[in-house]
Motif scaffolding. Structure first.
Motif, mmCIF file in Angstrom:
data_model
loop_
_atom_site.group_PDB
_atom_site.id
_atom_site.type_symbol
_atom_site.label_atom_id
_atom_site.label_comp_id
_atom_site.label_asym_id
_atom_site.label_seq_id
_atom_site.Cartn_x
_atom_site.Cartn_y
_atom_site.Cartn_z
ATOM 1 N N ARG A 76 44.526 46.564 -33.138
ATOM 2 C CA ARG A 76 44.056 47.149 -34.399
ATOM 3 C C ARG A 76 42.946 48.167 -34.148
ATOM 4 N NH1 ARG A 76 42.812 42.422 -38.568
ATOM 5 N NH2 ARG A 76 42.148 44.221 -39.802
ATOM 6 N N VAL A 77 42.021 47.836 -33.240
ATOM 7 C CA VAL A 77 40.927 48.752 -32.912
ATOM 8 C C VAL A 77 41.483 50.035 -32.302
ATOM 9 C CG1 VAL A 77 39.006 49.091 -31.294
ATOM 10 C CG2 VAL A 77 39.105 47.027 -32.719
ATOM 11 N N ARG A 78 42.395 49.902 -31.332
ATOM 12 C CA ARG A 78 42.966 51.103 -30.697
ATOM 13 C C ARG A 78 43.747 51.941 -31.704
ATOM 14 N NH1 ARG A 78 46.514 49.739 -26.475
ATOM 15 N NH2 ARG A 78 46.423 47.530 -26.966
ATOM 16 N N ARG A 79 44.447 51.279 -32.629
ATOM 17 C CA ARG A 79 45.229 51.991 -33.644
ATOM 18 C C ARG A 79 44.318 52.803 -34.573
ATOM 19 N NH1 ARG A 79 47.495 51.168 -38.748
ATOM 20 N NH2 ARG A 79 49.577 52.058 -38.932
ATOM 21 N N ASP A 83 46.123 58.835 -35.061
ATOM 22 C CA ASP A 83 46.404 59.516 -36.327
ATOM 23 C C ASP A 83 47.456 58.788 -37.162
ATOM 24 O OD1 ASP A 83 48.571 60.031 -34.735
ATOM 25 O OD2 ASP A 83 48.585 62.199 -35.050
ATOM 26 N N VAL A 84 47.786 57.544 -36.795
ATOM 27 C CA VAL A 84 48.772 56.784 -37.575
ATOM 28 C C VAL A 84 48.144 55.579 -38.279
ATOM 29 C CG1 VAL A 84 50.764 57.504 -36.213
ATOM 30 C CG2 VAL A 84 49.512 55.447 -35.555
ATOM 31 N N ALA A 85 46.836 55.526 -38.375
ATOM 32 C CA ALA A 85 46.160 54.455 -39.112
ATOM 33 C C ALA A 85 45.974 54.919 -40.555
ATOM 34 C CB ALA A 85 44.833 54.116 -38.456
ATOM 35 N N TRP A 86 47.082 55.048 -41.276
ATOM 36 C CA TRP A 86 47.074 55.649 -42.610
ATOM 37 C C TRP A 86 46.211 54.886 -43.606
ATOM 38 C CZ3 TRP A 86 52.290 54.905 -40.617
ATOM 39 C CH2 TRP A 86 52.729 56.029 -39.911
ATOM 40 N N ALA A 87 46.110 53.583 -43.464
ATOM 41 C CA ALA A 87 45.292 52.803 -44.394
ATOM 42 C C ALA A 87 43.814 53.170 -44.291
ATOM 43 C CB ALA A 87 45.467 51.308 -44.140
ATOM 44 N N GLU A 88 43.427 53.772 -43.183
ATOM 45 C CA GLU A 88 42.034 54.169 -42.970
ATOM 46 C C GLU A 88 41.912 55.670 -42.699
ATOM 47 O OE1 GLU A 88 38.839 52.584 -43.109
ATOM 48 O OE2 GLU A 88 40.193 51.475 -44.413
ATOM 49 N N ASP A 89 42.754 56.461 -43.336
ATOM 50 C CA ASP A 89 42.700 57.919 -43.197
ATOM 51 C C ASP A 89 42.718 58.535 -44.589
ATOM 52 O OD1 ASP A 89 42.627 60.429 -42.139
ATOM 53 O OD2 ASP A 89 44.741 60.478 -41.562
ATOM 54 N N PRO A 90 41.609 59.000 -45.103
ATOM 55 C CA PRO A 90 40.304 59.099 -44.452
ATOM 56 C C PRO A 90 39.664 57.722 -44.291
ATOM 57 C CG PRO A 90 40.095 59.735 -46.741
ATOM 58 C CD PRO A 90 41.557 59.497 -46.486
ATOM 59 N N PRO A 91 38.721 57.620 -43.368
ATOM 60 C CA PRO A 91 38.069 56.329 -43.126
ATOM 61 C C PRO A 91 37.292 55.843 -44.351
ATOM 62 C CG PRO A 91 37.598 57.863 -41.343
ATOM 63 C CD PRO A 91 38.259 58.653 -42.433
#
Length: 171
Positions: A76-79, A83-91
Motif C-alpha cells: 500500500r505504501v509503495r502504491r 500514479d495509480v493510487a487514484w483514491a489518493e490523487d490528489p492526496p
C-alpha cells in the motif's frame, strides 16, 4: 493478557511520543518512516462495527475495512508513490489527533498493550468537504533490540457506516 500495573513515567512518555511521531509521519505523508514503526509480523485490522440490540456484539472481527500484514502495508505504501493510487490523487490533507493513551504491561516480557483514541480529519479537493473518522486503536508494542515497535493494531471505529468515499489513508 494485560496486567493493570502502571508503567514507569519514562516508558509512558516514550510510547506516547512514538504515537505522536506516528501521527506526524502519516500527516506529512512520510509513509516509509511510518512503516518502519511496525514489526515484520504485524497484523493491522479494522473490524466492522454494526448496530445491534444488546447483548449481541457490535464488532465483527471476521470481516473488516482492512486486514493487513507488513507485506500488504508495504505494498500500500509503495502504491501511494505511483500514479495509480487514484483514491489518493490528489492526496488527502489529514490531521490525526491521538488522545487518552493508556499503557499496560502484559504477561509477555518486553510487550505492552496500548490503547489510544483517534480523531482523523481528512479533506480532499477545494470544495470544503471533509471526513471525520473517530475510534479507538488497540496496539501491542514489542521491544525489538533497543526500539519499541507496533506488532499488532486493531482500529475500532465508532461509526457503523463510514461517510468517507474510501479508506485510502491509514488510521
Amino acid at each position: 493478557m494485560t496486567r493493570a500495573v502502571e508503567v514507569d513515567l519514562e516508558l509512558r512518555l516514550l510510547i506516547s511520543d512514538l504515537l505522536v511521531q506516528e501521527a506526524e509521519y502519516l500527516d506529512d505523508r512520510r509513509f516509509e518512516d511510518w512503516l518502519a514503526l511496525f514489526t515484520e509480523d504485524v497484523r493491522y485490522t479494522a473490524p466492522i462495527r454494526v448496530a445491534r440490540k444488546s447483548p449481541a456484539p457490535d464488532i465483527i472481527d471476521e470481516i473488516g475495512h482492512f486486514d493487513d500484514t507488513y507485506q500488504s502495508l508495504d505494498l500500500r505504501v509503495r502504491r501511494l508513490r505511483t500514479d495509480v493510487a487514484w483514491a489518493e490523487d490528489p492526496p488527502s490533507h489529514t490531521r490525526r489527533l491521538i488522545t487518552n493513551i493508556r499503557i499496560r504491561l502484559t504477561d509477555v516480557p518486553d510487550e505492552l498493550d496500548v490503547r489510544s483514541n483517534l480523531l482523523l480529519f481528512r479533506s480532499r479537493g477545494d470544495r470544503g468537504q471533509y471526513d471525520l473518522i473517530v475510534g479507538e486503536r488497540q496496539d501491542r508494542f514489542r521491544k525489538v533490540g533497543d526500539e519499541w515497535k507496533i506488532s499488532r493494531r486493531r482500529a475500532i471505529l465508532d461509526q457503523s457506516s463510514l461517510s468517507t468515499k474510501n479508506l485510502g489513508v491509514f488510521l
